[in-house]
Every structure is written in structure tokens, then in C-alpha cells.
Design a protein around this motif. Structure first.
Motif, PDB file in Angstrom:
ATOM      1  N   ALA A 164       0.535  -1.067   0.266  1.00  0.00           N
ATOM      2  CA  ALA A 164      -0.544   0.361  -0.026  1.00  0.00           C
ATOM      3  C   ALA A 164       0.912   1.265  -0.488  1.00  0.00           C
ATOM      4  CB  ALA A 164      -1.093  -0.167   1.345  1.00  0.00           C
ATOM      5  N   ALA A 165       1.660   1.195   0.633  1.00  0.00           N
ATOM      6  CA  ALA A 165       2.371   2.196   0.533  1.00  0.00           C
ATOM      7  C   ALA A 165       3.821   3.167  -0.444  1.00  0.00           C
ATOM      8  CB  ALA A 165       4.056   2.416   1.999  1.00  0.00           C
ATOM      9  N   VAL A 166       4.096   1.902  -1.331  1.00  0.00           N
ATOM     10  CA  VAL A 166       4.146   1.479  -2.543  1.00  0.00           C
ATOM     11  C   VAL A 166       3.150   1.889  -3.633  1.00  0.00           C
ATOM     12  CG1 VAL A 166       5.817   0.571  -4.628  1.00  0.00           C
ATOM     13  CG2 VAL A 166       6.089  -0.206  -1.782  1.00  0.00           C
ATOM     14  N   LEU A 167       2.100   1.547  -3.519  1.00  0.00           N
ATOM     15  CA  LEU A 167       1.524   2.216  -4.875  1.00  0.00           C
ATOM     16  C   LEU A 167       1.017   3.591  -4.283  1.00  0.00           C
ATOM     17  CD1 LEU A 167      -0.756  -0.887  -5.045  1.00  0.00           C
ATOM     18  CD2 LEU A 167       0.826  -0.443  -6.601  1.00  0.00           C
ATOM     19  N   ALA A 168       1.037   3.960  -3.038  1.00  0.00           N
ATOM     20  CA  ALA A 168       0.061   5.187  -2.362  1.00  0.00           C
ATOM     21  C   ALA A 168       1.335   6.278  -3.416  1.00  0.00           C
ATOM     22  CB  ALA A 168       0.529   5.878  -1.019  1.00  0.00           C
ATOM     23  N   GLU A 184      -2.135  -9.997 -15.815  1.00  0.00           N
ATOM     24  CA  GLU A 184      -0.919 -10.675 -16.623  1.00  0.00           C
ATOM     25  C   GLU A 184      -0.600  -9.528 -17.513  1.00  0.00           C
ATOM     26  OE1 GLU A 184      -1.570 -14.205 -18.662  1.00  0.00           O
ATOM     27  OE2 GLU A 184      -1.638 -14.809 -16.896  1.00  0.00           O
ATOM     28  N   ARG A 185      -1.149  -8.143 -17.621  1.00  0.00           N
ATOM     29  CA  ARG A 185      -0.390  -7.061 -17.722  1.00  0.00           C
ATOM     30  C   ARG A 185       0.813  -6.664 -17.473  1.00  0.00           C
ATOM     31  NH1 ARG A 185      -4.868  -2.561 -17.816  1.00  0.00           N
ATOM     32  NH2 ARG A 185      -5.001  -3.369 -15.797  1.00  0.00           N
ATOM     33  N   ARG A 186       0.815  -7.023 -16.603  1.00  0.00           N
ATOM     34  CA  ARG A 186       2.572  -6.061 -15.589  1.00  0.00           C
ATOM     35  C   ARG A 186       3.764  -7.738 -16.567  1.00  0.00           C
ATOM     36  NH1 ARG A 186       0.686 -11.222 -12.810  1.00  0.00           N
ATOM     37  NH2 ARG A 186       1.485 -12.841 -12.706  1.00  0.00           N
ATOM     38  N   THR A 241      10.094  -8.120  -5.321  1.00  0.00           N
ATOM     39  CA  THR A 241       9.031  -8.370  -4.986  1.00  0.00           C
ATOM     40  C   THR A 241       7.874  -7.197  -5.264  1.00  0.00           C
ATOM     41  OG1 THR A 241       9.584 -10.703  -4.705  1.00  0.00           O
ATOM     42  CG2 THR A 241       8.022 -10.371  -4.535  1.00  0.00           C
ATOM     43  N   LEU A 242       7.717  -6.432  -4.431  1.00  0.00           N
ATOM     44  CA  LEU A 242       7.205  -5.175  -4.042  1.00  0.00           C
ATOM     45  C   LEU A 242       7.100  -4.684  -5.190  1.00  0.00           C
ATOM     46  CD1 LEU A 242       8.335  -4.389  -0.351  1.00  0.00           C
ATOM     47  CD2 LEU A 242       5.761  -5.108  -1.493  1.00  0.00           C
ATOM     48  N   ALA A 243       8.662  -4.299  -5.960  1.00  0.00           N
ATOM     49  CA  ALA A 243       8.213  -2.958  -6.894  1.00  0.00           C
ATOM     50  C   ALA A 243       7.036  -4.039  -8.432  1.00  0.00           C
ATOM     51  CB  ALA A 243       9.669  -3.218  -7.680  1.00  0.00           C
ATOM     52  N   TRP A 244       7.583  -5.381  -8.705  1.00  0.00           N
ATOM     53  CA  TRP A 244       6.724  -6.140  -9.707  1.00  0.00           C
ATOM     54  C   TRP A 244       5.856  -6.141  -8.653  1.00  0.00           C
ATOM     55  CZ3 TRP A 244       7.323  -6.984 -13.969  1.00  0.00           C
ATOM     56  CH2 TRP A 244       7.018  -7.489 -14.911  1.00  0.00           C
ATOM     57  N   LEU A 245       5.184  -6.071  -7.560  1.00  0.00           N
ATOM     58  CA  LEU A 245       3.397  -6.288  -7.599  1.00  0.00           C
ATOM     59  C   LEU A 245       2.871  -4.892  -7.358  1.00  0.00           C
ATOM     60  CD1 LEU A 245       3.841  -7.632  -3.589  1.00  0.00           C
ATOM     61  CD2 LEU A 245       2.138  -8.656  -5.997  1.00  0.00           C
ATOM     62  N   ALA A 246       3.777  -3.936  -7.572  1.00  0.00           N
ATOM     63  CA  ALA A 246       3.716  -2.295  -7.873  1.00  0.00           C
ATOM     64  C   ALA A 246       3.019  -2.307  -9.710  1.00  0.00           C
ATOM     65  CB  ALA A 246       4.132  -1.939  -7.939  1.00  0.00           C
ATOM     66  N   ALA A 247       3.951  -3.398 -10.153  1.00  0.00           N
ATOM     67  CA  ALA A 247       3.667  -3.182 -11.885  1.00  0.00           C
ATOM     68  C   ALA A 247       2.827  -4.230 -12.464  1.00  0.00           C
ATOM     69  CB  ALA A 247       4.870  -4.377 -12.471  1.00  0.00           C
ATOM     70  N   ASP A 248       2.653  -4.918 -10.931  1.00  0.00           N
ATOM     71  CA  ASP A 248       0.565  -5.917 -10.858  1.00  0.00           C
ATOM     72  C   ASP A 248      -0.157  -5.191 -11.114  1.00  0.00           C
ATOM     73  OD1 ASP A 248      -0.361  -9.288 -11.420  1.00  0.00           O
ATOM     74  OD2 ASP A 248      -0.390  -8.359  -9.358  1.00  0.00           O
ATOM     75  N   ALA A 249      -0.205  -4.535 -10.094  1.00  0.00           N
ATOM     76  CA  ALA A 249      -1.534  -3.211  -9.378  1.00  0.00           C
ATOM     77  C   ALA A 249      -2.040  -1.884 -10.463  1.00  0.00           C
ATOM     78  CB  ALA A 249      -1.619  -3.269  -8.165  1.00  0.00           C
ATOM     79  N   ARG A 250      -0.066  -1.566 -10.714  1.00  0.00           N
ATOM     80  CA  ARG A 250      -0.915  -0.514 -11.293  1.00  0.00           C
ATOM     81  C   ARG A 250      -0.150  -0.067 -13.120  1.00  0.00           C
ATOM     82  NH1 ARG A 250      -2.988  -0.284  -7.929  1.00  0.00           N
ATOM     83  NH2 ARG A 250      -3.325   2.115  -6.562  1.00  0.00           N
ATOM     84  N   ASP A 309       4.407  12.082 -10.558  1.00  0.00           N
ATOM     85  CA  ASP A 309       4.251  13.223 -11.284  1.00  0.00           C
ATOM     86  C   ASP A 309       4.606  11.708 -12.233  1.00  0.00           C
ATOM     87  OD1 ASP A 309       4.138  14.832 -13.207  1.00  0.00           O
ATOM     88  OD2 ASP A 309       6.294  16.312 -12.651  1.00  0.00           O
ATOM     89  N   GLY A 310       3.619  11.746 -13.394  1.00  0.00           N
ATOM     90  CA  GLY A 310       3.636  11.112 -14.495  1.00  0.00           C
ATOM     91  C   GLY A 310       3.305   9.290 -14.061  1.00  0.00           C
ATOM     92  N   GLN A 311       4.155   8.986 -15.140  1.00  0.00           N
ATOM     93  CA  GLN A 311       4.722   6.828 -14.650  1.00  0.00           C
ATOM     94  C   GLN A 311       6.181   7.461 -13.882  1.00  0.00           C
ATOM     95  OE1 GLN A 311       3.656   6.337 -18.853  1.00  0.00           O
ATOM     96  NE2 GLN A 311       2.316   4.991 -17.620  1.00  0.00           N
ATOM     97  N   PRO A 312       5.791   6.514 -13.038  1.00  0.00           N
ATOM     98  CA  PRO A 312       7.553   7.077 -12.460  1.00  0.00           C
ATOM     99  C   PRO A 312       7.513   5.467 -12.943  1.00  0.00           C
ATOM    100  CG  PRO A 312       5.565   6.028 -11.072  1.00  0.00           C
ATOM    101  CD  PRO A 312       5.378   6.394 -12.256  1.00  0.00           C
ATOM    102  N   LEU A 313       9.709   5.453 -12.455  1.00  0.00           N
ATOM    103  CA  LEU A 313       9.898   4.050 -12.204  1.00  0.00           C
ATOM    104  C   LEU A 313       9.934   3.256 -11.148  1.00  0.00           C
ATOM    105  CD1 LEU A 313      12.109   2.249 -14.953  1.00  0.00           C
ATOM    106  CD2 LEU A 313      13.775   3.690 -13.400  1.00  0.00           C
ATOM    107  N   VAL A 314       9.861   2.567 -11.178  1.00  0.00           N
ATOM    108  CA  VAL A 314       9.856   1.452  -9.567  1.00  0.00           C
ATOM    109  C   VAL A 314      11.405   0.755  -9.337  1.00  0.00           C
ATOM    110  CG1 VAL A 314       8.523   0.594  -8.467  1.00  0.00           C
ATOM    111  CG2 VAL A 314       7.300   2.004  -9.599  1.00  0.00           C
ATOM    112  N   VAL A 315      11.581   1.139  -8.159  1.00  0.00           N
ATOM    113  CA  VAL A 315      12.789   0.492  -8.314  1.00  0.00           C
ATOM    114  C   VAL A 315      12.925  -0.299  -6.879  1.00  0.00           C
ATOM    115  CG1 VAL A 315      15.606   0.681  -7.710  1.00  0.00           C
ATOM    116  CG2 VAL A 315      14.621   2.207  -9.460  1.00  0.00           C
ATOM    117  N   GLY A 316      13.160  -1.428  -7.152  1.00  0.00           N
ATOM    118  CA  GLY A 316      12.719  -2.290  -5.793  1.00  0.00           C
ATOM    119  C   GLY A 316      14.279  -3.608  -5.611  1.00  0.00           C
ATOM    120  N   HIS A 317      14.934  -2.891  -4.297  1.00  0.00           N
ATOM    121  CA  HIS A 317      16.349  -4.144  -3.948  1.00  0.00           C
ATOM    122  C   HIS A 317      15.957  -5.321  -2.865  1.00  0.00           C
ATOM    123  CE1 HIS A 317      19.451  -4.283  -1.006  1.00  0.00           C
ATOM    124  NE2 HIS A 317      20.340  -4.540  -1.908  1.00  0.00           N
ATOM    125  N   SER A 318      16.766  -5.910  -3.206  1.00  0.00           N
ATOM    126  CA  SER A 318      16.495  -7.254  -3.031  1.00  0.00           C
ATOM    127  C   SER A 318      15.328  -8.064  -2.990  1.00  0.00           C
ATOM    128  CB  SER A 318      17.452  -6.780  -2.041  1.00  0.00           C
ATOM    129  OG  SER A 318      18.232  -8.123  -1.460  1.00  0.00           O
TER     130      SER A 318
END
Length: 228
Positions: free
Chosen positions: A52-56, A161-163, A75-84, A62-71
Motif C-alpha cells: 500500500a505504501a508503494v502504491l501510494a 498479466e499485463r505486468r 517483489t514489491l516493485a513487481w507487485l506494483a507493476a501488477d497492481a498498476r 508526477d506522470g509514470q514513475p520508474l519503480v526500483v526494488g532492491h533485493s
């Protein structure tokens, strides 16, 4: 471009402090994401709270962000791609891979009193920590806080599956791009095996390049943003 930065296990948003100046100089807006349960005292936090914090942060970008997930936060970064999938410009995974659907997020070490503490450097002997001197190890360990089991044992669920159409850059620090290609080709990383746009970038560092190679990591992230 807004670049959302999600640190891995045990670390709060300050883990990215040394990366921020170079990203800013290169014309991007870095946004470290504070994860519930990692440095804010929320011992009851769950994986859903962290997502929820990542999706917020995604929704507030501003616009479409790049989402970076370390280690583990790959998984959180990929979950964000799945949700958005329509909101995320791309995903960068630094030294980590998305967990498979239906598996635990990061149940790597035995918890104590409902928390999974940093297990000490012996668990990361070898390429993970070879580029950290003793001062860097002490400083990094001092900043690490135990992760609630509601996070580490949270079950990963993907729904859209659009992720697989979201561009992915896999940054390979303590392992090589060749290693990663082999693991993905062998079926060890099913989520990335189906990614339609996957790039590999080697980075000569250990598992925590935001500490040991912050400027170099920033340049890799900026290049990924520019490529979007």
C-alpha cells in the motif's frame, strides 16, 4: 522522471541517501519509499501494508514513475507493476528477483518474537559483502531493523498479466547477467521468464550498491529512466 526507490529487508528509506544527489544532478526526481515495519516502529506491519505504501507513491508520482526494488523488494516493485501496469513506466530490480505467486515474500531467516532480525554478516559471506569494509558493515548493520513476520511471511499474489508488458531492467551486482540469464532460463524465476521486455545490466559491487557504489548505481537507474 520520478524514480521510486524501495529498499530491501531491514532498511528504511535512508538507505538511498547517497544515491539521491547523483540522480538529482542527472535530472530525475528520486523518491525513497518508507516501508511500514522497517524503521518506523510498526512491528505489526504486513506485506499488504508495504505494498500500500508503494502504491501510494506510484499514485502520487508526477506522470509514470520508474519503480526500483532492491533485493527482496524486487517483489514489491513487481507487485506494483501488477497492481498498476498502466501507471508504471518500468521496473528496475537491483540484486533481487520477484517471488513466485503463492510463495512467501521473504521467509529467509528464523523470526524471534514475531520479527525477523538481520542475521549478521556471516550469512552474507562472499560476493554479497566482499566490497564492504568493516566500517561500512558496522554502519549498515547499525541501521538495520527487524522485519515483522507479517511482511517476511506474507503471501505474494499476482492478479494482472499485463505486468509482463512492463519493461524490466535487472541490475546484477553480486551475480552476473550471465548467471541471471541461466537462472531465468532454467525456470527458477517464473515471473521474469514471462517478461516481454527484460534488460540486464552488470554492476561491479556487492549486494548493497547503494552503500558501496551509490554514484554508479544512480547512473544505472538514470539510464533506465532515460530509456523509458
Amino acid at each position: 522522471m520520478d524514480i521510486l526507490l524501495i529498499a530491501g529487508l531491514w532498511l528504511d528509506a535512508s538507505a538511498w541517501d547517497d544515491v539521491l544527489p547523483t540522480l538529482t544532478q542527472l535530472g530525475h526526481r528520486p523518491v525513497p519509499v518508507q516501508l511500514p515495519g522497517q524503521g518506523d516502529g510498526a512491528a505489526g506491519a504486513t506485506l499488504d501494508d508495504q505494498l500500500a505504501a508503494v502504491l501510494a507513491a506510484v499514485d502520487g508520482a508526477d506522470g509514470q514513475p520508474l519503480v526500483v526494488g532492491h533485493s527482496a523488494a524486487a517483489t514489491l516493485a513487481w507487485l506494483a507493476a501488477d497492481a498498476r501496469p498502466e501507471r508504471v513506466a518500468g521496473v528496475v530490480l537491483v540484486g533481487g528477483f520477484p517471488a513466485a505467486d503463492g510463495t512467501a515474500y521473504a521467509d529467509f531467516f528464523e523470526p524471534q518474537d514475531g520479527l525477523m532480525p538481520f542475521p549478521g554478516w556471516s550469512a552474507f559471506d562472499g560476493p554479497d559483502s566482499a566490497d564492504l569494509d568493516e566500517a561500512a558493515r558496522r554502519g549498515l548493520a547499525a541501521r538495520m531493523t527487524p522485519v515483522p513476520v507479517g511482511v517476511s511471511r506474507g503471501v505474494v499474489r499476482f492478479t494482472d498479466e499485463r505486468r509482463f508488458g512492463v519493461p524490466v531492467v535487472l541490475v546484477c551486482p553480486e551475480f552476473s547477467a550471465g548467471d541471471a540469464r541461466g537462472w531465468i532460463g532454467a525456470g527458477d524465476v517464473p515471473e521474469l521468464a514471462r517478461a516481454e521486455h527484460l534488460e540486464y545490466v552488470d554492476l561491479d559491487s556487492g549486494h548493497w550498491p547503494m552503500v558501496s557504489r551509490p554514484a554508479e548505481l544512480a547512473r544505472v537507474l538514470a539510464a533506465a529512466a532515460d530509456g523509458r
